[in-house]
Structure formats: structure tokens, C-alpha cells
Scaffold this motif. Structure first.
Motif, PDB file in Angstrom:
ATOM      1  N   LEU A 249      34.365  32.225  44.545  1.00 35.25           N
ATOM      2  CA  LEU A 249      35.686  32.805  44.334  1.00 35.25           C
ATOM      3  C   LEU A 249      35.880  33.180  42.869  1.00 35.25           C
ATOM      4  N   ARG A 250      35.499  32.289  41.958  1.00 29.46           N
ATOM      5  CA  ARG A 250      35.652  32.578  40.531  1.00 29.46           C
ATOM      6  C   ARG A 250      34.775  33.765  40.132  1.00 29.46           C
ATOM      7  N   GLY A 251      33.554  33.790  40.655  1.00 23.89           N
ATOM      8  CA  GLY A 251      32.665  34.905  40.355  1.00 23.89           C
ATOM      9  C   GLY A 251      33.225  36.225  40.856  1.00 23.89           C
ATOM     10  N   GLY A 252      33.796  36.209  42.060  1.00 25.01           N
ATOM     11  CA  GLY A 252      34.383  37.423  42.615  1.00 25.01           C
ATOM     12  C   GLY A 252      35.556  37.926  41.801  1.00 25.01           C
ATOM     13  N   LEU A 253      36.419  36.995  41.376  1.00 23.70           N
ATOM     14  CA  LEU A 253      37.567  37.381  40.556  1.00 23.70           C
ATOM     15  C   LEU A 253      37.122  37.928  39.199  1.00 23.70           C
ATOM     16  N   MET A 254      36.074  37.333  38.634  1.00 27.18           N
ATOM     17  CA  MET A 254      35.546  37.840  37.365  1.00 27.18           C
ATOM     18  C   MET A 254      35.034  39.268  37.520  1.00 27.18           C
ATOM     19  N   LEU A 255      34.360  39.526  38.645  1.00 23.60           N
ATOM     20  CA  LEU A 255      33.845  40.874  38.883  1.00 23.60           C
ATOM     21  C   LEU A 255      34.975  41.886  39.016  1.00 23.60           C
ATOM     22  N   VAL A 256      36.012  41.533  39.768  1.00 20.56           N
ATOM     23  CA  VAL A 256      37.140  42.450  39.943  1.00 20.56           C
ATOM     24  C   VAL A 256      37.822  42.720  38.604  1.00 20.56           C
ATOM     25  N   GLY A 257      38.031  41.664  37.810  1.00 21.41           N
ATOM     26  CA  GLY A 257      38.644  41.840  36.504  1.00 21.41           C
ATOM     27  C   GLY A 257      37.809  42.718  35.594  1.00 21.41           C
ATOM     28  N   GLY A 258      36.500  42.457  35.582  1.00 22.98           N
ATOM     29  CA  GLY A 258      35.607  43.257  34.756  1.00 22.98           C
ATOM     30  C   GLY A 258      35.568  44.714  35.195  1.00 22.98           C
ATOM     31  N   MET A 259      35.543  44.932  36.505  1.00 24.94           N
ATOM     32  CA  MET A 259      35.485  46.294  37.014  1.00 24.94           C
ATOM     33  C   MET A 259      36.776  47.056  36.749  1.00 24.94           C
ATOM     34  N   SER A 260      37.905  46.366  36.726  1.00 20.18           N
ATOM     35  CA  SER A 260      39.165  47.043  36.423  1.00 20.18           C
ATOM     36  C   SER A 260      39.159  47.589  35.006  1.00 20.18           C
ATOM     37  N   ILE A 261      38.535  46.866  34.081  1.00 20.11           N
ATOM     38  CA  ILE A 261      38.437  47.330  32.691  1.00 20.11           C
ATOM     39  C   ILE A 261      37.431  48.464  32.575  1.00 20.11           C
ATOM     40  N   ILE A 262      36.261  48.279  33.185  1.00 23.70           N
ATOM     41  CA  ILE A 262      35.217  49.299  33.096  1.00 23.70           C
ATOM     42  C   ILE A 262      35.661  50.598  33.768  1.00 23.70           C
ATOM     43  N   GLY A 263      36.384  50.468  34.882  1.00 24.65           N
ATOM     44  CA  GLY A 263      36.864  51.656  35.579  1.00 24.65           C
ATOM     45  C   GLY A 263      37.757  52.516  34.701  1.00 24.65           C
TER      46      GLY A 263
END
Length: 307
Positions: free
Chosen positions: A9-23
Motif C-alpha cells: 500500500l505504501r509503495g503504491g501511494l508513493m508511485l501515485v504521488g511520484g507520477m502526479s509530479i512527473i505528469g
């Protein structure tokens, strides 16, 4: 179920957060492409990012040292090459399309897991892989007259990105996140410097690659706009990539890779807001097919490993 553990769950949330910035920040690449080349951008962003990371280590009185140097170096070069190819693709493709092809990585991740680690898969995942590649064809345009070698470039980025994920999880899981982050940006600097040197020694290559000037442009006197957008993109990437690295360290890539598809939503949204990019029906169908293939692969793999 996908959330096998709190780490997932933590890994998934980190990915979503990171992708929101990169996007968001990846949409700024076109501002940079109007002012200079990818090699200069890669080099200058690397210098800026590596200086910041080094300053942090000095301030915290910590050593910037990898436990497994060659694996970190290999992983860094894989990731740096994948993102380099992706940045090049952004200069001539809508960002949502380039991103969709880059994030075919779960498909390639499964393929490499079978080839390298002997993972056994069933009919659902085989069907998902076939569907995923069909989606790639739709995104890249099925008309052979519209298909050029440059359009195929992002697929290579997806392959390199998937290999980098495997190395991160299986060989670099115990490395300091900031060491991996430094390694990534240092590798981008090496590639950027190499590109500038090659274009300086062989200036004729600039005319050969005139179709994609972002690739064929060597060193130019950086404008204030180039420096500004490079710094903004660099800061955003530092924050986002550190989260992505940590996500793949604490959770199995097979479980969390699906969350990377959030990038397509963020990139597509900002591409529409900033560049007024609207995808055609074939591209939208292909993107949806790729996402569905990735989701099926993730869920079926999770169930298989839980059995």
C-alpha cells in the motif's frame, strides 16, 4: 488481492504521488526542447541534482557510498537510458502517448520474469501480454505509412525501464534511496556529456537527425528560459524519482507496477491543459488496452504468488 501488505500500500501511494509530479513537470520538456537539446538538458539537470544530493550528504555527515557499486551503476544506466528515450519521444509525440508506451513496463516486467527467473504464467497473463502489444500497435498508429522508426522509440524505453525495476528490487533493495537517486542523475549526466561530445566531434550528425532537433542539437548558450525550466523539471524529478525508487525497494514490483498507470492520467490532463492535446479514438483505445493488460498482469501475478 493487490494490497498484500502495508508495504504494498505504501509503495503504491508513493508511485501515485511520484507520477502526479512527473505528469506535470514532464510537460515542461517542450519548453526546454524549444531552447536546446536533450543532451545539454540531461547534463545540466544532472549537475544541478547531483550538487543538491551531495550537499545534503555533506550536511548530514553521511557517506555517499553504494553497497553494491556495479549493480547500482547498471541500474542507474538502465533507468537513465529509459528516461532519455522517453524524453526524446515527448518532443514529437503527445505526452500521454509516449507515457503509455513507456509504461508498458509491467508487460515487459512479466516477460523478463518468465525469461530470467522462470516465472510460470497462465492463460490470463498470456492474453494480457498479447492485448498489451495490440494496444501498443493502436497507440503507435496501425497505418504503416504513418509509422516511422522514431515512433517505435518509446517501446525501447519500456523495455529498459522494466529491466531497471527488476534490478532495483532484486539487487538494490538494501541500497540507500538517495544513493540510487544520485546514481540515476549521475548516469543521466554521463549520457548527456557523451551526447554533446559526439555531436561536437561529428557535427554532420546534427543534419542527419534534423527530423528530431531535440536529439541532434549539441551545446548552445543556455537562455534564461532553458535554465529556469531545467531547474523546475530537475526539482520535480528529484522529489518524484526518490519516491519511485523507495516504492520499488519496499514493495514487490509485480504488485505495485500497476499504480504507474496513474501517470497517463496526470500527463494526459496536463497535456490537455498546457498544450491542448486531444487524443484520437485509436490512441485512446490503445491506452485503455495497455492499462487493462497491466492491471490483469498485476492482479493475476499477485493471486499466483499468494496461492
Amino acid at each position: 488481492m493487490i494490497f498484500k501488505s502495508s508495504a504494498t500500500l505504501r509503495g503504491g501511494l508513493m508511485l501515485v504521488g511520484g507520477m502526479s509530479i512527473i505528469g506535470l513537470v514532464d510537460n515542461f520538456i517542450r519548453f526546454i526542447a524549444d531552447e536546446g537539446g536533450v543532451w545539454q538538458f540531461y547534463l545540466m539537470r544532472a549537475l544541478f541534482s547531483c550538487l543538491l544530493i551531495s550537499a545534503y550528504f555533506i550536511y548530514r555527515k553521511r557517506q555517499l557510498r553504494a553497497r553494491h557499486f556495479w549493480w547500482v551503476a547498471f541500474r542507474s544506466m538502465l533507468a537513465a537510458t529509459a528516461i532519455l528515450i522517453y524524453f526524446i519521444a515527448i518532443s514529437f509525440l503527445p505526452i500521454a502517448v509516449a507515457g503509455a508506451i513507456l509504461f508498458t513496463s509491467p508487460i515487459f516486467l512479466l516477460v523478463f520474469s518468465v525469461l530470467i527467473f522462470g516465472t510460470r504464467i497462465g492463460g490470463w497473463r498470456i492474453l494480457a501480454v498479447i492485448s498489451g502489444f495490440a494496444g501498443i500497435t493502436l497507440v503507435l498508429k496501425p497505418d504503416p505509412q504513418d509509422l516511422s522508426i522514431f515512433v517505435l522509440v518509446p517501446a525501447l524505453a519500456g523495455i529498459m525501464y522494466a529491466l531497471g525495476q527488476l534490478v532495483t528490487r532484486h539487487k538494490c533493495a538494501n541500497e540507500d534511496t538517495l544513493v540510487l537517486l544520485f546514481g540515476f542523475f549521475f548516469a543521466t549526466g554521463v549520457l548527456g556529456l557523451l551526447g554533446i561530445v559526439v555531436l561536437s566531434i561529428f557535427p554532420s550528425l546534427q543534419s542527419v537527425g534534423a527530423e528530431v532537433p531535440f536529439v541532434s542539437t549539441g551545446w548552445v548558450n543556455p537562455s534564461g528560459e532553458f535554465l529556469f525550466w531545467t531547474m523546475v523539471q530537475g526539482i520535480g524529478s528529484l522529489i518524484a524519482v526518490s519516491g519511485l525508487i523507495r516504492a520499488y525497494q519496499i514493495a514487490d514490483p509485480t504488485y505495485i507496477a500497476v499504480f504507474e498507470y496513474s501517470f497517463i492520467v496526470f500527463a494526459g490532463f496536463w497535456g490537455w491543459v498546457i498544450w491542448n492535446e486531444v487524443l484520437d479514438p485509436a490512441a485512446i483505445t490503445g491506452i485503455v488496452t495497455i492499462i487493462m493488460a497491466g492491471v490483469i498482469i498485476t492482479i493475476r501475478t499477485a493471486r499466483s504468488e499468494a496461492a
